[in-house]
Design a protein around this motif. Structure first.
Motif, PDB file in Angstrom:
ATOM      1  N   ILE A  17       0.848  -1.207   0.000  1.00 41.11           N
ATOM      2  CA  ILE A  17       0.000   0.000   0.000  1.00 41.11           C
ATOM      3  C   ILE A  17       0.879   1.251   0.000  1.00 41.11           C
ATOM      4  O   ILE A  17       0.639   2.200  -0.763  1.00 41.11           O
ATOM      5  N   SER A  18       1.906   1.251   0.842  1.00 43.15           N
ATOM      6  CA  SER A  18       2.805   2.406   0.954  1.00 43.15           C
ATOM      7  C   SER A  18       3.559   2.655  -0.357  1.00 43.15           C
ATOM      8  O   SER A  18       3.764   3.801  -0.753  1.00 43.15           O
ATOM      9  N   LEU A  19       3.966   1.585  -1.044  1.00 45.40           N
ATOM     10  CA  LEU A  19       4.662   1.736  -2.326  1.00 45.40           C
ATOM     11  C   LEU A  19       3.739   2.346  -3.383  1.00 45.40           C
ATOM     12  O   LEU A  19       4.164   3.181  -4.172  1.00 45.40           O
ATOM     13  N   THR A  20       2.465   1.934  -3.386  1.00 43.90           N
ATOM     14  CA  THR A  20       1.530   2.519  -4.360  1.00 43.90           C
ATOM     15  C   THR A  20       1.287   3.999  -4.048  1.00 43.90           C
ATOM     16  O   THR A  20       1.162   4.813  -4.958  1.00 43.90           O
ATOM     17  N   ILE A  21       1.240   4.353  -2.766  1.00 44.36           N
ATOM     18  CA  ILE A  21       1.073   5.760  -2.384  1.00 44.36           C
ATOM     19  C   ILE A  21       2.280   6.573  -2.836  1.00 44.36           C
ATOM     20  O   ILE A  21       2.141   7.651  -3.423  1.00 44.36           O
ATOM     21  N   GLN A  22       3.485   6.034  -2.599  1.00 44.51           N
ATOM     22  CA  GLN A  22       4.721   6.738  -2.962  1.00 44.51           C
ATOM     23  C   GLN A  22       4.914   6.862  -4.479  1.00 44.51           C
ATOM     24  O   GLN A  22       5.615   7.750  -4.949  1.00 44.51           O
ATOM     25  N   SER A  23       4.283   5.974  -5.248  1.00 43.94           N
ATOM     26  CA  SER A  23       4.452   6.000  -6.709  1.00 43.94           C
ATOM     27  C   SER A  23       3.817   7.227  -7.359  1.00 43.94           C
ATOM     28  O   SER A  23       4.193   7.626  -8.454  1.00 43.94           O
ATOM     29  N   ASN A  24       2.823   7.810  -6.691  1.00 41.63           N
ATOM     30  CA  ASN A  24       2.090   8.968  -7.236  1.00 41.63           C
ATOM     31  C   ASN A  24       1.337   8.660  -8.527  1.00 41.63           C
ATOM     32  O   ASN A  24       1.065   9.558  -9.322  1.00 41.63           O
ATOM     33  N   LEU A  25       1.004   7.389  -8.742  1.00 43.82           N
ATOM     34  CA  LEU A  25       0.223   7.015  -9.925  1.00 43.82           C
ATOM     35  C   LEU A  25      -1.234   6.712  -9.582  1.00 43.82           C
ATOM     36  O   LEU A  25      -2.042   6.454 -10.466  1.00 43.82           O
ATOM     37  N   GLY A  26      -1.556   6.766  -8.296  1.00 44.46           N
ATOM     38  CA  GLY A  26      -2.914   6.447  -7.854  1.00 44.46           C
ATOM     39  C   GLY A  26      -2.909   5.198  -6.992  1.00 44.46           C
ATOM     40  O   GLY A  26      -2.039   4.344  -7.123  1.00 44.46           O
ATOM     41  N   ILE A 158     -15.803   8.344  -4.999  1.00 50.88           N
ATOM     42  CA  ILE A 158     -16.459   9.657  -4.971  1.00 50.88           C
ATOM     43  C   ILE A 158     -15.929  10.495  -3.803  1.00 50.88           C
ATOM     44  O   ILE A 158     -15.608  11.674  -3.952  1.00 50.88           O
ATOM     45  N   LEU A 159     -15.812   9.870  -2.628  1.00 47.57           N
ATOM     46  CA  LEU A 159     -15.296  10.573  -1.446  1.00 47.57           C
ATOM     47  C   LEU A 159     -13.837  10.988  -1.642  1.00 47.57           C
ATOM     48  O   LEU A 159     -13.440  12.094  -1.280  1.00 47.57           O
ATOM     49  N   ALA A 160     -13.033  10.087  -2.240  1.00 43.93           N
ATOM     50  CA  ALA A 160     -11.612  10.382  -2.484  1.00 43.93           C
ATOM     51  C   ALA A 160     -11.452  11.533  -3.473  1.00 43.93           C
ATOM     52  O   ALA A 160     -10.594  12.405  -3.291  1.00 43.93           O
ATOM     53  N   LEU A 161     -12.283  11.552  -4.515  1.00 43.71           N
ATOM     54  CA  LEU A 161     -12.250  12.647  -5.495  1.00 43.71           C
ATOM     55  C   LEU A 161     -12.607  13.971  -4.840  1.00 43.71           C
ATOM     56  O   LEU A 161     -11.992  15.006  -5.102  1.00 43.71           O
ATOM     57  N   ALA A 162     -13.609  13.937  -3.958  1.00 45.85           N
ATOM     58  CA  ALA A 162     -14.027  15.152  -3.245  1.00 45.85           C
ATOM     59  C   ALA A 162     -12.918  15.687  -2.349  1.00 45.85           C
ATOM     60  O   ALA A 162     -12.803  16.903  -2.141  1.00 45.85           O
ATOM     61  N   LEU A 163     -12.073  14.782  -1.828  1.00 46.16           N
ATOM     62  CA  LEU A 163     -10.984  15.173  -0.925  1.00 46.16           C
ATOM     63  C   LEU A 163      -9.639  15.298  -1.646  1.00 46.16           C
ATOM     64  O   LEU A 163      -8.602  15.446  -1.014  1.00 46.16           O
ATOM     65  N   ASN A 164      -9.677  15.215  -2.988  1.00 48.54           N
ATOM     66  CA  ASN A 164      -8.462  15.342  -3.798  1.00 48.54           C
ATOM     67  C   ASN A 164      -7.425  14.272  -3.446  1.00 48.54           C
ATOM     68  O   ASN A 164      -6.227  14.538  -3.382  1.00 48.54           O
ATOM     69  N   GLY A 165      -7.914  13.046  -3.240  1.00 51.88           N
ATOM     70  CA  GLY A 165      -7.016  11.920  -2.959  1.00 51.88           C
ATOM     71  C   GLY A 165      -6.288  11.494  -4.222  1.00 51.88           C
ATOM     72  O   GLY A 165      -6.642  11.926  -5.331  1.00 51.88           O
ATOM     73  N   PRO A 166      -5.259  10.632  -4.094  1.00 54.38           N
ATOM     74  CA  PRO A 166      -4.454  10.223  -5.256  1.00 54.38           C
ATOM     75  C   PRO A 166      -5.171   9.239  -6.179  1.00 54.38           C
ATOM     76  O   PRO A 166      -4.957   8.034  -6.129  1.00 54.38           O
ATOM     77  N   ILE A 167      -6.057   9.776  -7.039  1.00 54.07           N
ATOM     78  CA  ILE A 167      -6.763   8.966  -8.031  1.00 54.07           C
ATOM     79  C   ILE A 167      -6.009   9.091  -9.351  1.00 54.07           C
ATOM     80  O   ILE A 167      -5.672  10.193  -9.775  1.00 54.07           O
ATOM     81  N   GLY A 168      -5.730   7.977 -10.008  1.00 54.60           N
ATOM     82  CA  GLY A 168      -5.006   8.005 -11.277  1.00 54.60           C
ATOM     83  C   GLY A 168      -5.088   6.668 -11.975  1.00 54.60           C
ATOM     84  O   GLY A 168      -5.938   5.834 -11.647  1.00 54.60           O
ATOM     85  N   ILE A 169      -4.188   6.431 -12.915  1.00 58.95           N
ATOM     86  CA  ILE A 169      -4.147   5.172 -13.648  1.00 58.95           C
ATOM     87  C   ILE A 169      -3.943   3.997 -12.696  1.00 58.95           C
ATOM     88  O   ILE A 169      -4.473   2.907 -12.908  1.00 58.95           O
ATOM     89  N   GLY A 170      -3.215   4.247 -11.617  1.00 56.72           N
ATOM     90  CA  GLY A 170      -2.989   3.201 -10.620  1.00 56.72           C
ATOM     91  C   GLY A 170      -4.274   2.741  -9.956  1.00 56.72           C
ATOM     92  O   GLY A 170      -4.407   1.573  -9.580  1.00 56.72           O
ATOM     93  N   THR A 171      -5.232   3.660  -9.800  1.00 60.04           N
ATOM     94  CA  THR A 171      -6.530   3.317  -9.198  1.00 60.04           C
ATOM     95  C   THR A 171      -7.250   2.303 -10.081  1.00 60.04           C
ATOM     96  O   THR A 171      -7.772   1.298  -9.594  1.00 60.04           O
TER      97      THR A 171
END
Length: 198
Positions: A17-26, A158-171
């Motif tokens: 989980i931490s590696l996906t967060i650090q990747s900045n790809l979602g 939807i909640l993550a988008l509202a909070l500007n969470g890291p949504i991207g191709i990785g998601t």
């Protein structure tokens, strides 16, 4: 020994989980929500894991009209501590900037998530609250596991988008490939854990 594999599995899962967060790809919709909450409100990502998981345990209890699965808090706590520990260790060491290094970081993270999840599930201890809620919704709505999981992911997205969470191709990759990777690791971890426990 069972609890050793349980904790080891969650530590491996949280490493992924931490590696996906650090990747900045979602990240997965759930993890994106946790990061969004941490950025906008404060506290750590791991703290939000514990808080949101507690709310999910409460929701599950209300839907089933049963006592809350208090042991689920143990899983939530270990997961939250694991995420914070890895993010602290990676803060200045793993910060990929180029797209291919981000992709490698994300890819390793996704595979490691599958391995960790498969390992902790083999111990048959208390599942992560989001997994328990998925099963409850499936049972009550008399629908497929795919539908109930997709519904939960959509709410978190939807909640993550509202909070500007890291949504991207990785998601998208997490949602599409996460189950396949988990299925691939399940027989391997069953054999490995089974050799030691039985």
């Amino acid at each position: 020994m069972k609890y050793f594999f349980y904790v080891l599995g969650i530590l491996i899962l949280t490493l992924g989980i931490s590696l996906t967060i650090q990747s900045n790809l979602g990240t997965s919709p759930f993890d994106a929500l946790l990061v969004g909450l941490a950025k906008n409100i404060g506290l750590t990502v791991g703290s939000w894991e514990i808080i949101i998981s507690s709310l999910l345990i409460g929701c599950d209890s209300l839907l089933k009209r049963d006592k809350p699965e208090i042991l689920g808090l143990v899983t939530a706590f270990v997961t939250g501590v694991g995420i914070d520990m890895w993010l602290f260790l990676f803060h200045n060491t793993i910060t990929p900037n180029l797209w291919f290094s981000q992709a490698i970081c994300f890819g390793i993270g996704l595979v490691v998530i599958g391995l960790g999840t498969a390992m902790y599930l083999q111990t048959n201890f208390v599942p992560i609250p989001i997994d328990r809620l998925t099963l409850t919704i499936q049972e009550l709505a008399r629908t497929s596991l795919f539908f109930s999981r997709t519904f939960i992911y959509l709410v978190f997205l939807i909640l993550a988008l509202a909070l500007n969470g890291p949504i991207g191709i990785g998601t998208l990759l997490t949602v599409c490939l996460g189950g396949l990777i988990l299925d691939w690791f399940m027989p391997f971890t069953k054999k490995m854990v089974g050799c030691v426990l039985y």
